[in-house]
Scaffold this motif. Structure first.
Motif, PDB file in Angstrom:
ATOM      1  N   TYR A  84      22.138  22.080  47.976  1.00 52.02           N
ATOM      2  CA  TYR A  84      21.783  20.817  47.324  1.00 52.02           C
ATOM      3  C   TYR A  84      20.419  20.349  47.813  1.00 52.02           C
ATOM      4  O   TYR A  84      19.587  19.895  47.022  1.00 52.02           O
ATOM      5  N   GLN A  85      20.190  20.434  49.107  1.00 52.01           N
ATOM      6  CA  GLN A  85      18.908  19.997  49.655  1.00 52.01           C
ATOM      7  C   GLN A  85      17.751  20.812  49.103  1.00 52.01           C
ATOM      8  O   GLN A  85      16.698  20.264  48.737  1.00 52.01           O
ATOM      9  N   LYS A 144      17.009  19.851  45.428  1.00 53.21           N
ATOM     10  CA  LYS A 144      16.371  18.538  45.320  1.00 53.21           C
ATOM     11  C   LYS A 144      14.933  18.562  45.846  1.00 53.21           C
ATOM     12  O   LYS A 144      14.059  17.860  45.324  1.00 53.21           O
ATOM     13  N   PRO A 169      14.587  13.540  42.280  1.00 57.61           N
ATOM     14  CA  PRO A 169      15.627  14.406  42.863  1.00 57.61           C
ATOM     15  C   PRO A 169      17.057  14.013  42.498  1.00 57.61           C
ATOM     16  O   PRO A 169      17.930  14.882  42.433  1.00 57.61           O
ATOM     17  N   ASP A 170      17.288  12.717  42.235  1.00 56.47           N
ATOM     18  CA  ASP A 170      18.659  12.312  41.905  1.00 56.47           C
ATOM     19  C   ASP A 170      19.093  12.792  40.520  1.00 56.47           C
ATOM     20  O   ASP A 170      20.266  12.693  40.160  1.00 56.47           O
ATOM     21  N   SER A 204      20.644  18.736  40.527  1.00 57.87           N
ATOM     22  CA  SER A 204      21.569  19.267  41.529  1.00 57.87           C
ATOM     23  C   SER A 204      21.997  20.647  41.050  1.00 57.87           C
ATOM     24  O   SER A 204      21.742  21.023  39.893  1.00 57.87           O
TER      25      SER A 204
END
Length: 301
Positions: free
Chosen positions: A223-224, A227, A237-238, A241
């Protein structure tokens, strides 16, 4: 509120054993069903197995203040439990119709515009050009290509075996939900990206994306990474995913003319109803397809 009574505890255990043995339910699914049924039993003072309409009305009242999705999940667990008791002859009737159903509103999946996908891959190309041969960049390229090019779930991706991708085969054999094997497509781009990354992974490694502690890349780290790439591409970034990239894979295929049954197979959905959610996302493209391809489309009214 007391704990589940001894009879209920025994019946719940039998029900969970059936889910595991006959339906291959995953451990997390069994834990969730167990919690919901034990809580329902406790609310009824250990009388869930013998519950009738008045007791089920009590459950509905207890659930009234919960989120609709939570109430729907608990109701489904109890209804399946009561149906199991009847089918196994433990009770003669099945009063599950007396349990008010809370229908969970299924949210539309988040997806990306094709132009955003282009920006994401452009940022990835810039990194590859700036750091050719860098192991972390090659790993990122393989991850992104598989997420969007094959529509993999995050867990399927990070836990992939070292030799899961074989050159020229055109598909990957994966351990999907519930440990069930499924096939996922892999295009030439993704295959090339995986080959470049795999060349730097030890032959003896168990996983294609190993971690320093001997297991595999974690979902959190995946996930990191996704993003971070989104931020580099100028995308909030939100909005991005691993699951959003899987949704984009499905939506863009549907918009390109893929049918739902094919999409169901590619995504590894057990139920076509799960796949049908994408028709809402791609409804504009489907209307245009009907207007362009239907035999009456070119006839004047």
């Amino acid at each position: 509120m007391t704990a589940a009574g001894p009879d209920d505890a025994r019946l719940i255990a039998l029900f969970l054993d059936m889910l595991a043995a006959e339906r291959g339910a995953a451990r997390n699914t069994l834990l969730a069903y167990g919690r919901d049924l034990e809580q329902a039993s406790a609310w009824l003072d250990g009388r869930l197995g013998t519950a009738q309409a008045p007791e089920l009305a009590q459950l509905s009242a207890h659930w009234a203040g919960l989120a609709r999705a939570s109430a729907a999940r608990k109701g489904s667990a109890v209804r399946q439990f009561l149906a199991f008791l009847q089918s196994d002859g433990i009770r003669a009737d099945n009063p599950r119709r007396d349990l008010a159903a809370a229908t969970a509103a299924r949210p539309l999946p988040k997806t990306l515009d094709p132009r955003d996908v282009d920006r994401l891959f452009a940022a990835l190309a810039d990194r590859l050009a700036a750091h050719p041969g860098d192991p972390r960049t090659l790993r990122l390229a393989a991850l992104i290509e598989l997420l969007y090019g094959s529509g993999l779930r995050a867990t399927e991706l990070v836990s992939m075996p070292r030799h899961a991708v074989r050159p020229g085969r055109g598909f990957i054999v994966l351990a999907g939900k519930g440990g069930k094997e499924r096939l996922a497509p892999i295009g030439s781009r993704a295959e090339a990206a995986v080959a470049a990354h795999a060349a730097l992974v030890p032959i003896a490694a168990r996983h294609l994306f190993p971690s320093r502690n001997g297991t595999h890349l974690t979902r959190l780290r995946l996930y990191q990474l996704v993003k971070e790439l989104a931020a580099a591409a100028g995308i909030p970034p939100d909005r991005v995913s691993p699951h959003v990239l899987r949704h984009a894979f499905a939506t863009h295929l549907l918009e390109g003319g893929a049918d739902l049954r094919t999409l169901q197979t590619l995504l590894g959905h057990a139920d076509i109803a799960t796949t049908q959610i994408y028709t809402h996302v791609a409804s504009k493209a489907l209307v245009e397809l009907v207007n362009a391809r239907h035999p009456l489309a070119d006839r004047k009214a």
